[in-house]
Scaffold this motif. Structure first.
Motif, PDB file in Angstrom:
ATOM      1  N   PRO A 122       0.804  -1.203   0.000  1.00  9.80           N
ATOM      2  CA  PRO A 122       0.000   0.000   0.000  1.00  9.80           C
ATOM      3  C   PRO A 122       0.847   1.269   0.000  1.00  9.80           C
ATOM      4  N   ASP A 161      -9.166   1.354  -4.756  1.00  8.25           N
ATOM      5  CA  ASP A 161      -8.133   1.656  -3.770  1.00  8.25           C
ATOM      6  C   ASP A 161      -6.721   1.710  -4.346  1.00  8.25           C
ATOM      7  N   GLY A 162      -6.587   1.909  -5.644  1.00  5.14           N
ATOM      8  CA  GLY A 162      -5.265   2.017  -6.247  1.00  5.14           C
ATOM      9  C   GLY A 162      -4.873   0.789  -7.028  1.00  5.14           C
ATOM     10  N   ARG A 194      -5.087  -1.690   4.262  1.00 10.98           N
ATOM     11  CA  ARG A 194      -5.382  -0.500   3.465  1.00 10.98           C
ATOM     12  C   ARG A 194      -5.094   0.738   4.290  1.00 10.98           C
ATOM     13  N   GLN A 229      -7.238   4.938   1.330  1.00 16.32           N
ATOM     14  CA  GLN A 229      -7.809   3.876   0.500  1.00 16.32           C
ATOM     15  C   GLN A 229      -9.156   3.411   1.043  1.00 16.32           C
ATOM     16  N   ASN A 236     -11.628   5.964  -0.018  1.00 14.05           N
ATOM     17  CA  ASN A 236     -11.955   5.807  -1.437  1.00 14.05           C
ATOM     18  C   ASN A 236     -13.150   4.886  -1.603  1.00 14.05           C
ATOM     19  N   LYS A 291     -12.692   7.128  -6.500  1.00 10.36           N
ATOM     20  CA  LYS A 291     -11.241   6.960  -6.614  1.00 10.36           C
ATOM     21  C   LYS A 291     -10.469   8.232  -6.296  1.00 10.36           C
ATOM     22  N   SER A 302      -6.523   7.861  -5.820  1.00 12.28           N
ATOM     23  CA  SER A 302      -6.218   6.506  -6.269  1.00 12.28           C
ATOM     24  C   SER A 302      -6.673   6.212  -7.684  1.00 12.28           C
TER      25      SER A 302
END
Length: 346
Positions: A59, A276-277, A309, A313, A316, A322, A345
């Motif tokens: 992360p 979350d990316g 996370r 995140q 998000n 995002k 993200s």
């Protein structure tokens, strides 16, 4: 296998893993650098169910220099408000006591369905057909209410108020927005987690896995030994909940017409992951190994350690966005306290 034996087997398996995880987390608490959090879902298109080798996620680091124990506990408290209200309405048809809602910041209400199945105009309660699912719902509801009570007591006068929460299953509800984005329902359909046992389980699945990632990382931010131990204990309880929900979905998915239930759980997992990316932080409840579908009841990295996370995140996903924002989704007015912004993200 009898229902009683099934329950005992689930609890036994979950208990063994949680004991091992707790030992790992306490050893890592002093040195781990990642921050975890609770998550939800949004648009998706990953294929986590077909993964054979599970990567270890990395992360995005988050600065924690200015984050206090009170900030961490208040972030956790607001996620517990979300879970406790959902389970309380689903299991009992009523929300939390007003004595558990006040505090610092702006207190908000809960948006919930008002067209009950019995036509009485009361907030929606699930009319469970499976007594085992009903029992799980009641037990988890009591646990989540206890978490709210504990965290508020630990924080004392520093506890933040419950923010506005959207738990409605109607066309304007956060559940519907999440389900549409995930492809669980069509673009003009609604998703009501109070409508059936299966819908409730999918609603619960939205919350439970991410509750585990929340406390997995949150414990690393705390400095007070008592709070660290308490957070690790809540993490274990959330992991029990997640294991029961995932196992029940899997079990129902193997019977009658339940394959759609497993597929929809996979879509929700993919959707959470899409918000979350770039890291692969989520998994469905099945995997394909050597051409065969097998159970994936414990979402973890290649070391069998639960995912983490960052708070950004987490937000998000609960905000269903995002981008870096301060409100949306299940928290339409945002959170109270210091930790409020989601990560960029996209």
């Amino acid at each position: 296998m009898s229902e009683e034996r099934f329950i005992l087997d689930v609890i036994e398996e979950a208990s063994a893993k949680r004991r091992a995880d707790r030992r790992r987390f306490m050893r890592m608490a002093a040195g781990a650098g990642a921050v975890g959090g609770l998550a939800m879902l949004g648009a998706c298109n990953n294929d986590d169910d077909d993964v054979i080798v599970i990567p270890t996620p990395t992360p995005t680091p988050t600065s924690t220099a200015s984050v206090t124990d009170a900030d961490v506990l208040n972030f956790a408290l607001q996620l517990e408000y979300l879970e406790a209200q959902f389970y309380s309405y689903a299991a009992f048809g009523t929300g939390l006591s007003s004595s558990l809602l006040g505090g610092a910041g702006t207190q908000g209400s809960v948006a919930i369905n008002t067209s009950a199945t019995d036509g009485a105009g009361q907030p929606r309660q699930v009319r469970f057909q499976d007594p085992i699912v009903a029992q799980y719902a009641r037990e988890i509801a009591y646990d989540e209410i206890a978490h709210v009570t504990f965290l508020r007591n630990a924080l004392g006068s520093a506890a933040v108020a419950q923010p506005a929460i959207n738990l409605s299953g109607d066309a304007n509800g956060a559940f519907t927005a999440a389900a549409r984005a995930a492809g669980v329902v069509g673009s003009s359909a609604t998703f009501d987690p109070y409508a059936s046992d299966e819908a409730f389980l999918l609603g619960a699945f939205l919350f439970e896995d991410v509750g585990v990632t929340a406390y997995m990382g949150g414990v690393t931010l705390l400095t007070n030994k008592t709070f660290i131990e308490a957070a690790a204990g809540i993490h274990a309880a959330e992991a029990y909940h997640a294991g029961l929900v995932r196992t029940t979905i899997y079990r129902k998915g193997l019977s009658t017409t339940g394959s759609t239930l497993i597929e929809n759980a996979g879509k929700i997992s993919d959707a959470r992951d899409s918000l979350d990316g770039s890291s692969d932080l989520d998994q469905g409840i099945v995997a394909t190994v050597n051409g065969q579908q097998v159970a994936n009841l414990v979402p973890a990295d290649s070391n069998a350690i639960a995912f983490v996370r960052t708070p950004g995140q987490v937000l998000n996903i609960v905000y269903l966005n995002k981008a870096s924002v301060t409100s949306g989704g299940f928290f339409p007015g945002g959170l109270n306290g210091t930790v409020r912004s989601s990560a960029a993200s996209g």
